[in-house]
Design a protein around this motif. Structure first.
Motif, PDB file in Angstrom:
ATOM      1  N   ASN A 199       0.743  -1.448   0.188  1.00 58.12           N
ATOM      2  CA  ASN A 199       0.111  -0.065   0.081  1.00 58.12           C
ATOM      3  C   ASN A 199       0.835   1.357  -0.018  1.00 58.12           C
ATOM      4  O   ASN A 199       0.476   2.302  -0.872  1.00 58.12           O
ATOM      5  CB  ASN A 199      -0.925  -0.198   1.341  1.00 58.12           C
ATOM      6  CG  ASN A 199      -2.195  -0.871   1.165  1.00 58.12           C
ATOM      7  OD1 ASN A 199      -3.104  -0.656   0.330  1.00 58.12           O
ATOM      8  ND2 ASN A 199      -2.033  -2.248   1.643  1.00 58.12           N
ATOM      9  N   VAL A 200       1.753   1.060   0.537  1.00 59.62           N
ATOM     10  CA  VAL A 200       2.809   2.562   0.833  1.00 59.62           C
ATOM     11  C   VAL A 200       3.513   2.638  -0.484  1.00 59.62           C
ATOM     12  O   VAL A 200       3.616   3.822  -1.069  1.00 59.62           O
ATOM     13  CB  VAL A 200       3.851   2.337   2.031  1.00 59.62           C
ATOM     14  CG1 VAL A 200       4.646   3.488   2.258  1.00 59.62           C
ATOM     15  CG2 VAL A 200       3.030   2.444   3.312  1.00 59.62           C
ATOM     16  N   GLY A 201       4.093   1.578  -1.214  1.00 56.56           N
ATOM     17  CA  GLY A 201       4.590   1.612  -2.312  1.00 56.56           C
ATOM     18  C   GLY A 201       3.672   2.043  -3.454  1.00 56.56           C
ATOM     19  O   GLY A 201       4.296   2.725  -4.420  1.00 56.56           O
ATOM     20  N   ALA A 202       2.491   1.405  -3.544  1.00 55.65           N
ATOM     21  CA  ALA A 202       1.588   1.776  -4.652  1.00 55.65           C
ATOM     22  C   ALA A 202       1.229   3.320  -4.437  1.00 55.65           C
ATOM     23  O   ALA A 202       1.129   3.869  -5.508  1.00 55.65           O
ATOM     24  CB  ALA A 202       0.284   1.153  -4.543  1.00 55.65           C
ATOM     25  N   ASP A 203       1.241   4.028  -3.057  1.00 55.97           N
ATOM     26  CA  ASP A 203       1.119   5.520  -3.059  1.00 55.97           C
ATOM     27  C   ASP A 203       2.216   6.381  -3.825  1.00 55.97           C
ATOM     28  O   ASP A 203       1.828   7.241  -4.432  1.00 55.97           O
ATOM     29  CB  ASP A 203       0.727   5.825  -1.642  1.00 55.97           C
ATOM     30  CG  ASP A 203      -0.308   5.025  -0.891  1.00 55.97           C
ATOM     31  OD1 ASP A 203      -1.465   4.880  -1.729  1.00 55.97           O
ATOM     32  OD2 ASP A 203      -0.430   5.377   0.293  1.00 55.97           O
ATOM     33  N   PHE A 204       3.403   5.717  -3.822  1.00 54.32           N
ATOM     34  CA  PHE A 204       4.375   6.514  -4.564  1.00 54.32           C
ATOM     35  C   PHE A 204       4.563   6.355  -5.866  1.00 54.32           C
ATOM     36  O   PHE A 204       4.866   7.048  -6.780  1.00 54.32           O
ATOM     37  CB  PHE A 204       5.702   6.107  -3.756  1.00 54.32           C
ATOM     38  CG  PHE A 204       5.716   6.689  -2.295  1.00 54.32           C
ATOM     39  CD1 PHE A 204       6.384   8.000  -2.173  1.00 54.32           C
ATOM     40  CD2 PHE A 204       5.937   5.986  -1.394  1.00 54.32           C
ATOM     41  CE1 PHE A 204       6.324   8.850  -0.913  1.00 54.32           C
ATOM     42  CE2 PHE A 204       5.819   6.599  -0.103  1.00 54.32           C
ATOM     43  CZ  PHE A 204       6.264   8.055   0.168  1.00 54.32           C
ATOM     44  N   LEU A 205       4.179   4.886  -6.120  1.00 51.38           N
ATOM     45  CA  LEU A 205       4.590   4.583  -7.563  1.00 51.38           C
ATOM     46  C   LEU A 205       3.220   4.782  -8.736  1.00 51.38           C
ATOM     47  O   LEU A 205       3.366   5.120  -9.699  1.00 51.38           O
ATOM     48  CB  LEU A 205       5.012   3.001  -7.712  1.00 51.38           C
ATOM     49  CG  LEU A 205       6.262   2.799  -7.171  1.00 51.38           C
ATOM     50  CD1 LEU A 205       6.456   1.129  -7.200  1.00 51.38           C
ATOM     51  CD2 LEU A 205       7.440   3.349  -7.876  1.00 51.38           C
ATOM     52  N   ASP A 206       2.140   4.511  -8.132  1.00 53.41           N
ATOM     53  CA  ASP A 206       0.934   4.699  -8.809  1.00 53.41           C
ATOM     54  C   ASP A 206       0.978   6.037  -9.685  1.00 53.41           C
ATOM     55  O   ASP A 206       0.278   6.042 -10.838  1.00 53.41           O
ATOM     56  CB  ASP A 206      -0.430   4.410  -8.165  1.00 53.41           C
ATOM     57  CG  ASP A 206      -0.565   2.925  -7.874  1.00 53.41           C
ATOM     58  OD1 ASP A 206       0.072   2.415  -8.699  1.00 53.41           O
ATOM     59  OD2 ASP A 206      -1.729   2.597  -7.270  1.00 53.41           O
ATOM     60  N   PRO A 207       1.184   7.256  -8.796  1.00 54.56           N
ATOM     61  CA  PRO A 207       1.123   8.457  -9.597  1.00 54.56           C
ATOM     62  C   PRO A 207       2.159   8.635 -10.787  1.00 54.56           C
ATOM     63  O   PRO A 207       1.944   9.075 -11.838  1.00 54.56           O
ATOM     64  CB  PRO A 207       1.356   9.437  -8.599  1.00 54.56           C
ATOM     65  CG  PRO A 207       0.933   8.975  -7.181  1.00 54.56           C
ATOM     66  CD  PRO A 207       1.680   7.537  -7.410  1.00 54.56           C
ATOM     67  N   LEU A 208       3.166   7.746 -10.604  1.00 57.59           N
ATOM     68  CA  LEU A 208       4.442   7.734 -11.607  1.00 57.59           C
ATOM     69  C   LEU A 208       4.297   7.125 -12.795  1.00 57.59           C
ATOM     70  O   LEU A 208       4.496   7.432 -14.013  1.00 57.59           O
ATOM     71  CB  LEU A 208       5.606   7.280 -10.900  1.00 57.59           C
ATOM     72  CG  LEU A 208       6.062   8.363  -9.925  1.00 57.59           C
ATOM     73  CD1 LEU A 208       7.391   7.723  -9.029  1.00 57.59           C
ATOM     74  CD2 LEU A 208       6.403   9.865 -10.139  1.00 57.59           C
ATOM     75  N   VAL A 209       3.357   5.805 -12.584  1.00 52.73           N
ATOM     76  CA  VAL A 209       3.367   4.826 -13.700  1.00 52.73           C
ATOM     77  C   VAL A 209       1.794   4.827 -14.108  1.00 52.73           C
ATOM     78  O   VAL A 209       1.422   4.037 -15.126  1.00 52.73           O
ATOM     79  CB  VAL A 209       3.773   3.323 -13.385  1.00 52.73           C
ATOM     80  CG1 VAL A 209       5.111   3.405 -13.071  1.00 52.73           C
ATOM     81  CG2 VAL A 209       2.952   3.026 -11.925  1.00 52.73           C
ATOM     82  N   GLY A 210       1.001   5.489 -13.513  1.00 56.03           N
ATOM     83  CA  GLY A 210      -0.492   5.535 -13.919  1.00 56.03           C
ATOM     84  C   GLY A 210      -1.368   4.371 -13.381  1.00 56.03           C
ATOM     85  O   GLY A 210      -2.360   4.185 -13.810  1.00 56.03           O
ATOM     86  N   GLY A 211      -0.880   3.720 -12.363  1.00 57.57           N
ATOM     87  CA  GLY A 211      -1.828   2.727 -11.457  1.00 57.57           C
ATOM     88  C   GLY A 211      -1.147   1.345 -11.834  1.00 57.57           C
ATOM     89  O   GLY A 211      -0.218   1.067 -12.672  1.00 57.57           O
ATOM     90  N   GLY A 212      -1.696   0.305 -11.006  1.00 57.64           N
ATOM     91  CA  GLY A 212      -1.331  -0.923 -11.286  1.00 57.64           C
ATOM     92  C   GLY A 212      -0.159  -1.546 -10.785  1.00 57.64           C
ATOM     93  O   GLY A 212       0.619  -2.586 -11.234  1.00 57.64           O
ATOM     94  N   SER A 213       0.354  -0.807  -9.792  1.00 55.82           N
ATOM     95  CA  SER A 213       1.957  -0.977  -9.344  1.00 55.82           C
ATOM     96  C   SER A 213       1.875  -2.022  -8.269  1.00 55.82           C
ATOM     97  O   SER A 213       2.989  -2.445  -7.736  1.00 55.82           O
ATOM     98  CB  SER A 213       2.581   0.117  -8.836  1.00 55.82           C
ATOM     99  OG  SER A 213       1.854   0.625  -7.788  1.00 55.82           O
ATOM    100  N   ARG A 214       0.889  -2.572  -7.603  1.00 60.63           N
ATOM    101  CA  ARG A 214       0.702  -3.315  -6.450  1.00 60.63           C
ATOM    102  C   ARG A 214       1.302  -4.804  -6.910  1.00 60.63           C
ATOM    103  O   ARG A 214       1.862  -5.443  -6.093  1.00 60.63           O
ATOM    104  CB  ARG A 214      -0.899  -3.350  -6.184  1.00 60.63           C
ATOM    105  CG  ARG A 214      -1.348  -2.104  -5.509  1.00 60.63           C
ATOM    106  CD  ARG A 214      -2.745  -2.276  -4.954  1.00 60.63           C
ATOM    107  NE  ARG A 214      -3.255  -1.091  -4.479  1.00 60.63           N
ATOM    108  CZ  ARG A 214      -3.448  -0.775  -3.036  1.00 60.63           C
ATOM    109  NH1 ARG A 214      -2.749  -1.655  -2.308  1.00 60.63           N
ATOM    110  NH2 ARG A 214      -3.725   0.295  -2.652  1.00 60.63           N
ATOM    111  N   GLU A 215       0.622  -5.160  -8.021  1.00 61.69           N
ATOM    112  CA  GLU A 215       1.009  -6.595  -8.387  1.00 61.69           C
ATOM    113  C   GLU A 215       2.682  -6.424  -8.794  1.00 61.69           C
ATOM    114  O   GLU A 215       3.374  -7.491  -8.133  1.00 61.69           O
ATOM    115  CB  GLU A 215       0.390  -7.065  -9.684  1.00 61.69           C
ATOM    116  CG  GLU A 215      -1.098  -7.446  -9.344  1.00 61.69           C
ATOM    117  CD  GLU A 215      -1.833  -6.401  -8.908  1.00 61.69           C
ATOM    118  OE1 GLU A 215      -1.641  -5.489  -9.524  1.00 61.69           O
ATOM    119  OE2 GLU A 215      -2.832  -6.512  -8.233  1.00 61.69           O
ATOM    120  N   LEU A 216       3.353  -5.415  -9.217  1.00 61.61           N
ATOM    121  CA  LEU A 216       4.652  -5.398  -9.657  1.00 61.61           C
ATOM    122  C   LEU A 216       5.473  -5.469  -8.311  1.00 61.61           C
ATOM    123  O   LEU A 216       6.560  -6.205  -7.908  1.00 61.61           O
ATOM    124  CB  LEU A 216       5.068  -3.955 -10.529  1.00 61.61           C
ATOM    125  CG  LEU A 216       6.375  -3.753 -10.732  1.00 61.61           C
ATOM    126  CD1 LEU A 216       7.105  -4.899 -11.528  1.00 61.61           C
ATOM    127  CD2 LEU A 216       6.494  -2.498 -10.988  1.00 61.61           C
TER     128      LEU A 216
END
Length: 207
Positions: free
Chosen positions: A164-181
Protein backbone atom coordinates in the motif's frame (compact mmCIF):
# COMPACT_ATOMS: atom_id res chain seq x y z
CA UNK A 1 4.06 -35.26 -5.10
CA UNK A 2 4.65 -36.69 -1.61
CA UNK A 3 8.34 -36.59 -0.82
CA UNK A 4 9.14 -34.18 -3.64
CA UNK A 5 10.99 -30.89 -3.08
CA UNK A 6 8.89 -27.88 -2.06
CA UNK A 7 9.88 -26.03 -5.23
CA UNK A 8 8.28 -28.76 -7.37
CA UNK A 9 5.05 -28.54 -5.37
CA UNK A 10 5.01 -24.75 -5.79
CA UNK A 11 5.50 -25.12 -9.55
CA UNK A 12 2.69 -27.65 -9.70
CA UNK A 13 0.44 -25.21 -7.82
CA UNK A 14 1.23 -22.43 -10.29
CA UNK A 15 0.58 -24.81 -13.18
CA UNK A 16 -2.81 -25.76 -11.72
CA UNK A 17 -3.60 -22.06 -11.31
CA UNK A 18 -2.90 -21.39 -14.99
CA UNK A 19 -5.00 -24.39 -16.03
CA UNK A 20 -7.95 -23.42 -13.81
CA UNK A 21 -7.85 -19.80 -14.95
CA UNK A 22 -8.02 -20.87 -18.58
CA UNK A 23 -10.82 -23.36 -17.88
CA UNK A 24 -12.98 -20.91 -15.93
CA UNK A 25 -12.44 -18.22 -18.57
CA UNK A 26 -13.63 -20.62 -21.28
CA UNK A 27 -16.72 -21.67 -19.31
CA UNK A 28 -17.90 -18.47 -17.59
CA UNK A 29 -16.12 -15.73 -19.54
CA UNK A 30 -14.16 -12.79 -18.18
CA UNK A 31 -17.05 -10.64 -16.98
CA UNK A 32 -16.85 -9.71 -13.31
CA UNK A 33 -19.68 -11.16 -11.21
CA UNK A 34 -20.85 -9.76 -7.91
CA UNK A 35 -21.04 -11.89 -4.78
CA UNK A 36 -23.50 -10.52 -2.24
CA UNK A 37 -23.05 -11.79 1.32
CA UNK A 38 -25.58 -9.41 2.86
CA UNK A 39 -22.92 -7.28 4.57
CA UNK A 40 -24.04 -3.72 5.19
CA UNK A 41 -22.22 -0.96 3.33
CA UNK A 42 -23.03 1.62 6.01
CA UNK A 43 -19.86 3.42 7.16
CA UNK A 44 -18.19 2.24 10.35
CA UNK A 45 -15.90 4.72 12.08
CA UNK A 46 -13.25 4.06 14.70
CA UNK A 47 -12.63 7.59 15.84
CA UNK A 48 -11.65 9.44 12.65
CA UNK A 49 -10.74 6.24 10.81
CA UNK A 50 -13.19 4.72 8.33
CA UNK A 51 -13.24 0.92 8.36
CA UNK A 52 -15.09 -1.19 5.80
CA UNK A 53 -17.36 -3.72 7.48
CA UNK A 54 -16.38 -6.50 5.08
CA UNK A 55 -12.69 -5.86 5.78
CA UNK A 56 -13.46 -6.04 9.49
CA UNK A 57 -15.26 -9.35 8.96
CA UNK A 58 -12.30 -10.60 6.92
CA UNK A 59 -9.91 -9.73 9.73
CA UNK A 60 -12.17 -11.58 12.20
CA UNK A 61 -12.28 -14.67 9.98
CA UNK A 62 -8.48 -14.60 9.60
CA UNK A 63 -7.99 -14.40 13.37
CA UNK A 64 -10.50 -17.20 13.97
CA UNK A 65 -8.79 -19.45 11.41
CA UNK A 66 -5.38 -18.67 12.89
CA UNK A 67 -6.52 -19.65 16.40
CA UNK A 68 -8.25 -22.76 15.07
CA UNK A 69 -5.11 -23.90 13.24
CA UNK A 70 -2.90 -23.23 16.25
CA UNK A 71 -5.17 -25.48 18.34
CA UNK A 72 -5.40 -28.06 15.56
CA UNK A 73 -1.65 -28.41 15.20
CA UNK A 74 -1.43 -29.25 18.90
CA UNK A 75 -3.83 -32.18 18.45
CA UNK A 76 -2.76 -35.72 17.55
CA UNK A 77 -3.63 -35.29 13.88
CA UNK A 78 -1.93 -31.91 13.78
CA UNK A 79 1.25 -33.37 15.25
CA UNK A 80 1.21 -36.01 12.50
CA UNK A 81 0.97 -33.31 9.86
CA UNK A 82 3.86 -31.45 11.47
CA UNK A 83 5.90 -34.64 11.42
CA UNK A 84 5.12 -35.18 7.75
CA UNK A 85 6.10 -31.60 6.96
CA UNK A 86 9.37 -32.07 8.85
CA UNK A 87 10.45 -35.40 7.34
CA UNK A 88 8.51 -37.57 4.88
CA UNK A 89 10.74 -40.60 5.20
CA UNK A 90 10.80 -40.63 9.00
CA UNK A 91 7.00 -40.34 9.05
CA UNK A 92 6.67 -43.27 6.65
CA UNK A 93 9.05 -45.33 8.79
CA UNK A 94 6.90 -44.96 11.93
CA UNK A 95 3.67 -45.88 10.16
CA UNK A 96 2.16 -42.44 9.48
CA UNK A 97 0.09 -42.33 6.30
CA UNK A 98 1.92 -39.58 4.44
CA UNK A 99 -0.47 -39.65 1.47
CA UNK A 100 -3.49 -39.17 3.74
CA UNK A 101 -1.71 -36.40 5.63
CA UNK A 102 -0.79 -34.55 2.45
CA UNK A 103 -4.39 -34.87 1.25
CA UNK A 104 -5.66 -33.46 4.54
CA UNK A 105 -3.24 -30.55 4.36
CA UNK A 106 -4.47 -29.69 0.86
CA UNK A 107 -8.06 -29.91 2.07
CA UNK A 108 -7.33 -27.52 4.94
CA UNK A 109 -5.58 -25.16 2.54
CA UNK A 110 -8.66 -25.28 0.31
CA UNK A 111 -10.89 -24.24 3.23
CA UNK A 112 -8.71 -21.19 3.82
CA UNK A 113 -8.62 -20.41 0.10
CA UNK A 114 -12.42 -20.58 -0.16
CA UNK A 115 -12.84 -18.27 2.84
CA UNK A 116 -10.41 -15.76 1.34
CA UNK A 117 -12.02 -16.03 -2.10
CA UNK A 118 -15.55 -15.47 -0.81
CA UNK A 119 -14.55 -12.41 1.21
CA UNK A 120 -12.51 -11.01 -1.67
CA UNK A 121 -15.43 -11.69 -4.02
CA UNK A 122 -17.69 -9.58 -1.81
CA UNK A 123 -15.14 -6.75 -1.88
CA UNK A 124 -14.23 -6.63 -5.58
CA UNK A 125 -16.39 -9.20 -7.33
CA UNK A 126 -15.37 -12.51 -8.88
CA UNK A 127 -13.30 -12.45 -12.05
CA UNK A 128 -9.87 -13.44 -13.36
CA UNK A 129 -8.19 -10.88 -11.07
CA UNK A 130 -9.14 -13.09 -8.12
CA UNK A 131 -6.33 -15.44 -9.13
CA UNK A 132 -3.83 -12.70 -8.26
CA UNK A 133 -4.38 -13.70 -4.64
CA UNK A 134 -2.24 -16.77 -5.38
CA UNK A 135 0.79 -14.55 -6.04
CA UNK A 136 0.20 -12.65 -2.80
CA UNK A 137 -0.33 -15.84 -0.82
CA UNK A 138 2.81 -17.39 -2.29
CA UNK A 139 4.80 -14.23 -1.49
CA UNK A 140 3.58 -14.22 2.11
CA UNK A 141 4.47 -17.91 2.51
CA UNK A 142 7.97 -17.49 1.07
CA UNK A 143 8.68 -14.24 2.92
CA UNK A 144 7.53 -15.57 6.27
CA UNK A 145 9.04 -19.02 5.83
CA UNK A 146 7.28 -22.08 4.47
CA UNK A 147 7.49 -23.86 7.83
CA UNK A 148 6.45 -20.99 10.12
CA UNK A 149 2.87 -20.05 10.99
CA UNK A 150 4.00 -16.95 12.88
CA UNK A 151 6.10 -16.01 9.87
CA UNK A 152 3.02 -16.07 7.64
CA UNK A 153 1.20 -13.66 9.96
CA UNK A 154 4.14 -11.25 10.20
CA UNK A 155 4.88 -11.48 6.47
CA UNK A 156 1.23 -10.78 5.65
CA UNK A 157 1.34 -7.56 7.66
CA UNK A 158 4.68 -6.55 6.14
CA UNK A 159 3.52 -7.23 2.59
CA UNK A 160 0.28 -5.31 3.16
CA UNK A 161 2.15 -2.25 4.42
CA UNK A 162 4.83 -2.37 1.69
CA UNK A 163 2.22 -2.92 -1.04
CA UNK A 164 0.00 0.00 0.00
CA UNK A 165 2.77 2.47 0.85
CA UNK A 166 4.70 1.59 -2.30
CA UNK A 167 1.59 1.93 -4.48
CA UNK A 168 0.96 5.42 -3.07
CA UNK A 169 4.37 6.50 -4.39
CA UNK A 170 4.50 4.51 -7.65
CA UNK A 171 0.91 4.72 -8.93
CA UNK A 172 1.10 8.49 -9.69
CA UNK A 173 4.34 7.88 -11.59
CA UNK A 174 3.30 4.87 -13.67
CA UNK A 175 -0.43 5.51 -13.92
CA UNK A 176 -1.61 2.79 -11.52
CA UNK A 177 -1.38 -0.98 -11.31
CA UNK A 178 1.88 -1.10 -9.39
CA UNK A 179 0.63 -3.33 -6.55
CA UNK A 180 1.21 -6.59 -8.38
CA UNK A 181 4.65 -5.36 -9.47
CA UNK A 182 5.57 -4.63 -5.85
CA UNK A 183 4.38 -8.08 -4.71
CA UNK A 184 6.38 -9.79 -7.46
CA UNK A 185 9.46 -7.72 -6.56
CA UNK A 186 9.17 -8.73 -2.89
CA UNK A 187 8.92 -12.40 -3.91
CA UNK A 188 11.96 -12.23 -6.20
CA UNK A 189 14.09 -10.36 -3.66
CA UNK A 190 13.14 -12.82 -0.92
CA UNK A 191 14.13 -15.81 -3.04
CA UNK A 192 17.42 -14.14 -3.98
CA UNK A 193 18.43 -12.80 -0.56
CA UNK A 194 16.76 -15.05 2.03
CA UNK A 195 15.18 -18.10 0.33
CA UNK A 196 14.16 -19.73 3.64
CA UNK A 197 12.19 -16.61 4.65
CA UNK A 198 12.26 -14.42 7.73
CA UNK A 199 11.27 -17.14 10.18
CA UNK A 200 11.86 -20.28 8.14
CA UNK A 201 14.29 -22.94 9.26
CA UNK A 202 17.60 -22.88 7.42
CA UNK A 203 18.71 -26.51 7.31
CA UNK A 204 22.40 -27.15 6.73
CA UNK A 205 23.26 -30.66 5.61
CA UNK A 206 26.74 -32.19 5.58
CA UNK A 207 27.55 -33.64 2.17
Amino acid sequence: MAGRPVVMILMLTLGLDIFLRGTTLAIWGGTSRSMELGVSYDPFFLGDIFISRIHLIGAGVAIALFVAFMLFFRSRTGIKLRAIADDYMASWSVGISVERGVGLSWALASVVAVAAGVIWGEIQGVDQALSLLLLKGLTVAVLGGLDSILGAVVAGIILGVVENVGADFLDPLVGGGSRELIVAAVLILTVMIRPHGLFGRHDIERV
